[in-house]
Scaffold this motif. Structure first.
Motif, PDB file in Angstrom:
ATOM      1  N   LEU A  11       0.777  -1.183  -0.029  1.00  0.00           N
ATOM      2  CA  LEU A  11       0.018   0.053   0.016  1.00  0.00           C
ATOM      3  C   LEU A  11       0.836   1.311  -0.004  1.00  0.00           C
ATOM      4  O   LEU A  11       0.512   2.105  -0.597  1.00  0.00           O
ATOM      5  N   ALA A  12       1.941   1.387   0.830  1.00  0.00           N
ATOM      6  CA  ALA A  12       2.725   2.379   0.755  1.00  0.00           C
ATOM      7  C   ALA A  12       3.504   2.653  -0.510  1.00  0.00           C
ATOM      8  O   ALA A  12       3.727   3.815  -1.217  1.00  0.00           O
ATOM      9  N   LEU A  13       3.793   1.459  -1.219  1.00  0.00           N
ATOM     10  CA  LEU A  13       4.361   1.440  -2.479  1.00  0.00           C
ATOM     11  C   LEU A  13       3.380   2.121  -3.688  1.00  0.00           C
ATOM     12  O   LEU A  13       3.795   2.803  -4.344  1.00  0.00           O
ATOM     13  N   LEU A  14       2.295   1.538  -3.353  1.00  0.00           N
ATOM     14  CA  LEU A  14       1.336   1.868  -4.293  1.00  0.00           C
ATOM     15  C   LEU A  14       0.908   3.525  -4.099  1.00  0.00           C
ATOM     16  O   LEU A  14       0.942   4.102  -4.996  1.00  0.00           O
ATOM     17  N   LYS A  15       0.958   3.932  -2.960  1.00  0.00           N
ATOM     18  CA  LYS A  15       0.821   5.387  -2.631  1.00  0.00           C
ATOM     19  C   LYS A  15       2.043   6.179  -3.493  1.00  0.00           C
ATOM     20  O   LYS A  15       1.803   7.231  -3.920  1.00  0.00           O
ATOM     21  N   LEU A  16       3.363   5.617  -3.324  1.00  0.00           N
ATOM     22  CA  LEU A  16       4.347   6.427  -3.866  1.00  0.00           C
ATOM     23  C   LEU A  16       4.271   6.274  -5.177  1.00  0.00           C
ATOM     24  O   LEU A  16       4.423   7.199  -5.824  1.00  0.00           O
ATOM     25  N   VAL A  17       3.540   5.221  -5.800  1.00  0.00           N
ATOM     26  CA  VAL A  17       3.557   5.055  -7.311  1.00  0.00           C
ATOM     27  C   VAL A  17       2.433   6.003  -7.709  1.00  0.00           C
ATOM     28  O   VAL A  17       2.620   6.743  -8.622  1.00  0.00           O
ATOM     29  N   LEU A  18       1.243   6.039  -7.001  1.00  0.00           N
ATOM     30  CA  LEU A  18       0.084   6.983  -7.278  1.00  0.00           C
ATOM     31  C   LEU A  18       0.784   8.494  -7.086  1.00  0.00           C
ATOM     32  O   LEU A  18       0.491   9.318  -8.098  1.00  0.00           O
ATOM     33  N   THR A  19       1.694   8.949  -6.244  1.00  0.00           N
ATOM     34  CA  THR A  19       2.274  10.081  -6.192  1.00  0.00           C
ATOM     35  C   THR A  19       3.105  10.454  -7.376  1.00  0.00           C
ATOM     36  O   THR A  19       3.186  11.483  -8.042  1.00  0.00           O
ATOM     37  N   GLU A  20       3.878   9.317  -7.706  1.00  0.00           N
ATOM     38  CA  GLU A  20       4.862   9.560  -8.846  1.00  0.00           C
ATOM     39  C   GLU A  20       3.811   9.689 -10.041  1.00  0.00           C
ATOM     40  O   GLU A  20       4.320  10.550 -11.148  1.00  0.00           O
ATOM     41  N   VAL A  21       2.824   8.987 -10.275  1.00  0.00           N
ATOM     42  CA  VAL A  21       1.909   9.111 -11.256  1.00  0.00           C
ATOM     43  C   VAL A  21       1.334  10.531 -11.641  1.00  0.00           C
ATOM     44  O   VAL A  21       1.133  11.038 -12.412  1.00  0.00           O
ATOM     45  N   LYS A  22       0.921  11.061 -10.105  1.00  0.00           N
ATOM     46  CA  LYS A  22       0.369  12.273 -10.410  1.00  0.00           C
ATOM     47  C   LYS A  22       1.418  13.296 -10.608  1.00  0.00           C
ATOM     48  O   LYS A  22       1.290  14.152 -11.564  1.00  0.00           O
TER      49      LYS A  22
END
Length: 163
Positions: A11-22
Motif C-alpha cells: 500500500l505504501a508502494l502504491l501510494k508512492l507510485v500514485l504520487t509519482e503518477v500524479k
C-alpha cells in the motif's frame, strides 16, 4: 500485523507510485502545454516564413522587371554612347595632335627668337664697327679737307701773285 505488514508495504508502494503518477501526470500536462505552445509558435513561424517567401518571390519578380527595363534602356542608349565614345576618342586624338603641333610651334618660335636675338647682337656689333669706321673716315676726311684747303690756299696765293 505481520501479514498486514506486506500489505502495508504494498500500500505504501502504491501510494508512492500514485504520487509519482500524479507528478508525471502533472509534468505531462506541462509538457502538453509546452508542446501546444511550440505548435502555436511553429504555426506563427510557418506563416512568417510563408510571408517572407512571398516577399522574396515578389522582390525577385520586381528585380527581373527592373533588369528588363535597364537592359531595354541600355539597348536604346548603347548606340548613342558608342557615338559619344568615338567622338571622345577623336577629340582626344585631336588634342594630342594639337599638343604636338604646339610643342613644334613653341620650338620653332624659340629658335626664331634666338635667331632674331643673335642677329640683333650681330647688327649691334656691325653698327658699332661702322661707327668706328665712320669716325676714322670722318677724321681722315677732315684731314683731307684741311690738306685740300691748304693746297687751295697755296694755289690761290700763287694765282694772286701772278695776277
Amino acid at each position: 500485523m505481520s501479514a498486514n505488514n506486506p500489505n502495508s508495504e504494498v500500500l505504501a508502494l502504491l501510494k508512492l507510485v500514485l504520487t509519482e503518477v500524479k507528478t508525471v501526470s502533472s509534468d505531462m500536462q506541462v509538457v502538453k502545454s509546452d508542446v501546444q505552445d511550440l505548435k502555436s509558435w511553429s504555426r506563427v513561424t510557418d506563416n512568417r516564413l510563408a510571408n517572407m517567401e512571398n516577399k522574396i518571390v515578389d522582390f525577385a519578380t520586381e528585380l527581373s522587371s527592373l533588369d528588363e527595363k535597364v537592359e531595354s534602356r541600355l539597348h536604346d542608349t548603347r548606340p548613342i554612347w558608342e557615338v559619344v565614345l568615338k567622338r571622345l576618342d577623336s577629340i582626344e586624338s585631336d588634342i594630342a595632335t594639337i599638343k604636338e603641333n604646339q610643342q613644334k610651334s613653341d620650338k620653332i618660335a624659340e629658335e626664331f627668337r634666338q635667331e632674331v636675338v643673335n642677329r640683333f647682337h650681330q647688327l649691334g656689333k656691325d653698327v658699332s664697327l661702322y661707327r668706328k669706321y665712320a669716325i676714322v673716315d670722318n677724321a681722315q676726311l677732315a684731314k683731307d679737307i684741311i690738306s685740300i684747303e691748304e693746297r687751295l690756299e697755296k694755289i690761290e696765293s700763287k694765282l694772286e701773285i701772278k695776277n
